[in-house]
Design a protein around this motif. Structure first.
Motif, short mmCIF file in Angstrom:
data_model
loop_
_atom_site.label_atom_id
_atom_site.label_comp_id
_atom_site.label_asym_id
_atom_site.label_seq_id
_atom_site.Cartn_x
_atom_site.Cartn_y
_atom_site.Cartn_z
N LEU A 39 21.38 -57.19 -11.03
CA LEU A 39 21.16 -57.12 -12.48
C LEU A 39 21.34 -55.72 -13.05
O LEU A 39 21.09 -55.50 -14.23
N CYS A 40 21.71 -54.74 -12.20
CA CYS A 40 21.89 -53.36 -12.66
C CYS A 40 20.61 -52.86 -13.34
O CYS A 40 20.64 -52.23 -14.40
N SER A 41 19.47 -53.15 -12.71
CA SER A 41 18.17 -52.93 -13.34
C SER A 41 17.83 -51.46 -13.60
O SER A 41 16.97 -51.16 -14.41
N GLY A 42 18.50 -50.55 -12.93
CA GLY A 42 18.15 -49.15 -13.06
C GLY A 42 18.83 -48.42 -14.20
O GLY A 42 18.53 -47.25 -14.46
N LEU A 43 19.74 -49.05 -14.90
CA LEU A 43 20.48 -48.41 -15.97
C LEU A 43 20.18 -49.07 -17.32
O LEU A 43 19.94 -50.27 -17.40
N ILE A 44 20.20 -48.23 -18.37
CA ILE A 44 19.97 -48.76 -19.72
C ILE A 44 21.16 -49.60 -20.16
O ILE A 44 21.00 -50.73 -20.65
N ASN A 45 22.36 -49.06 -20.01
CA ASN A 45 23.56 -49.78 -20.42
C ASN A 45 24.06 -50.63 -19.26
O ASN A 45 24.57 -50.12 -18.26
N LYS A 46 23.85 -51.92 -19.40
CA LYS A 46 24.20 -52.85 -18.33
C LYS A 46 25.56 -53.49 -18.59
O LYS A 46 25.98 -53.63 -19.74
N PRO A 47 26.27 -53.88 -17.54
CA PRO A 47 27.55 -54.56 -17.73
C PRO A 47 27.36 -55.92 -18.40
O PRO A 47 26.27 -56.51 -18.35
N LYS A 48 28.41 -56.40 -19.01
CA LYS A 48 28.33 -57.69 -19.69
C LYS A 48 28.12 -58.83 -18.71
O LYS A 48 27.48 -59.83 -19.02
N VAL A 49 28.68 -58.67 -17.53
CA VAL A 49 28.54 -59.71 -16.50
C VAL A 49 27.74 -59.12 -15.33
O VAL A 49 28.08 -58.07 -14.81
N THR A 50 26.66 -59.81 -14.94
CA THR A 50 25.87 -59.37 -13.80
C THR A 50 25.83 -60.48 -12.75
O THR A 50 26.45 -61.54 -12.91
N GLY A 51 25.07 -60.25 -11.70
CA GLY A 51 25.00 -61.22 -10.61
C GLY A 51 25.86 -60.77 -9.44
O GLY A 51 26.48 -59.70 -9.47
N ASP A 52 25.90 -61.56 -8.40
CA ASP A 52 26.72 -61.27 -7.22
C ASP A 52 28.09 -61.90 -7.44
O ASP A 52 28.29 -63.09 -7.17
N LEU A 53 29.01 -61.09 -7.91
CA LEU A 53 30.32 -61.62 -8.31
C LEU A 53 31.19 -61.99 -7.11
O LEU A 53 32.20 -62.68 -7.28
N SER A 54 30.80 -61.54 -5.92
CA SER A 54 31.56 -61.91 -4.71
C SER A 54 31.06 -63.22 -4.12
O SER A 54 31.83 -64.14 -3.84
N SER A 55 29.73 -63.30 -3.96
CA SER A 55 29.15 -64.49 -3.32
C SER A 55 29.29 -65.74 -4.17
O SER A 55 29.32 -66.85 -3.64
N CYS A 56 29.39 -65.57 -5.49
CA CYS A 56 29.50 -66.75 -6.35
C CYS A 56 30.84 -67.46 -6.17
O CYS A 56 31.04 -68.58 -6.65
N LEU A 57 31.79 -66.82 -5.48
CA LEU A 57 33.07 -67.46 -5.19
C LEU A 57 32.95 -68.51 -4.09
O LEU A 57 33.79 -69.39 -3.96
N VAL A 58 31.89 -68.39 -3.27
CA VAL A 58 31.67 -69.32 -2.17
C VAL A 58 31.17 -70.65 -2.74
O VAL A 58 30.37 -70.67 -3.68
N PRO A 59 31.64 -71.79 -2.20
CA PRO A 59 31.16 -73.09 -2.68
C PRO A 59 29.63 -73.15 -2.68
O PRO A 59 28.97 -72.69 -1.74
N GLU A 60 29.06 -73.69 -3.74
CA GLU A 60 27.61 -73.68 -3.94
C GLU A 60 26.86 -74.40 -2.83
O GLU A 60 25.72 -74.02 -2.49
N ASP A 61 27.46 -75.43 -2.25
CA ASP A 61 26.76 -76.22 -1.23
C ASP A 61 27.02 -75.73 0.20
O ASP A 61 26.55 -76.32 1.16
N HIS A 62 27.73 -74.63 0.33
CA HIS A 62 28.05 -74.13 1.67
C HIS A 62 26.81 -73.48 2.28
O HIS A 62 26.08 -72.73 1.64
N GLU A 63 26.55 -73.78 3.56
CA GLU A 63 25.40 -73.20 4.26
C GLU A 63 25.84 -72.55 5.57
O GLU A 63 26.86 -72.93 6.15
#
Length: 309
Positions: A39-63
């Motif tokens: 979430l870029c919690s340490g900075l005042i000006n945060k990016p428009k898109v947050t989250g784990d942009l790499s891991s979200c590419l993995v299928p949601e149901d993959h374990e």
């Protein structure tokens, strides 16, 4: 050694166990670490898109199932923290394969992580940061403990800890076989030059006044006095302090100090304590040797997370 001195020895240090730690600030620390990553919690000006942009590419149901391994010989610390998997993600579970305080060889398994692949990838770096940092302290402490050999002298930590990590780092010292003292400013009176200066210019009188004030205010609290010159020892003994800390003394002056003090009070050596100097300090027979190096000179150990086939 007097009975009173034996009582002080028993009460002035401890080895923290995981069960003694308050989990609330630890979970808050984990949450802060995750938020820094996602979430870029340490900075005042945060990016428009947050989250784990790499891991979200993995299928949601993959374990997955993956195993943490020691990549070098180490003393483990952090597995109890890692088992707070709900603080990292409710979609993960962790099974410990080794205990905190265990001495591991390179290649030994530490724990198995299973659950959502997305969650595992997001939490991986944070989990490793805690494990590598705390195990680094435990491993470093173990080298100091081993260097003491069969000596009755105990190695102590100090208040020189990473802000916010005080009790985790002291727990890591305990996992490495070291001892904890001075948990904060609240559990012992520590008289240094600047404290005594407020009671007057006469060392004998100032020390007596400070100790007497402590006995009146908090009669059950131990009083320790830091000395950096041999002539200060008499004032400390005359005032009846419980512990004398000998700061940055040469080996020859430490021998003289030992003769002056004898068994009248508990003794602690501090200052310029390294693995190299420890071999000269240990035979002197003091009760404690304290050093901040257990924490601030520790190096992160190498631990990896390997996917199971």
């Amino acid at each position: 050694m007097t009975r009173n001195t034996k009582d002080i020895l028993r009460s002035c240090c401890q080895q923290i166990r995981w069960e003694a730690l308050d989990l609330k600030p630890i979970k808050e620390l984990i949450a802060l670490a995750i938020d820094e990553d996602t979430l870029c919690s340490g900075l005042i000006n945060k990016p428009k898109v947050t989250g784990d942009l790499s891991s979200c590419l993995v299928p949601e149901d993959h374990e997955i199932t993956a195993t943490f391994h020691a990549r070098q010989p180490l003393t483990l610390c952090g597995i109890e923290l890692a088992q707070l998997t709900a603080a990292f993600s409710p979609q993960l579970s962790l099974t410990a394969l080794a205990d905190d305080g265990a001495n591991l060889a390179a290649g030994d398994p530490i724990a198995t992580l299973s659950g959502s692949t997305r969650s595992a990838l997001t939490a991986e770096r944070t989990l490793l940061n805690f494990l590598q940092h705390l195990s680094g302290i435990a491993t470093n402490t173990r080298t100091y403990v081993d260097a003491l050999g069969g000596s009755r002298t105990r190695i102590l930590d100090t208040r020189k800890t990473t802000p916010g990590y005080r009790y985790l780092e002291k727990y890591a010292v305990a996992c490495g076989g070291g001892w904890n003292h001075r948990m904060g400013l609240f559990d012992r009176v520590m008289l240094k030059d600047n404290h005594l200066a407020a009671f007057g210019d006469d060392l004998l009188g100032a020390t007596a006044k400070a100790v007497a004030q402590s006995r009146r205010t908090n009669p059950r609290v131990l009083v320790e006095m830091e000395v950096d010159r041999l002539e200060q020892i008499f004032a400390a003994l005359k005032a009846g302090v419980d512990i004398i800390l000998l700061d940055n003394f040469s080996v020859s002056d430490l021998r003289k100090a030992k003769e002056l003090i004898g068994d009248q009070t508990v003794t602690e050596i501090s200052g310029n304590v390294t693995l190299d100097t420890l071999q000269d300090l240990t035979p002197l027979g003091f009760d404690f040797i304290s050093t901040g190096a257990l924490v601030h000179k520790s190096v992160w150990v190498d631990i990896g997370l390997d996917w199971n086939e």
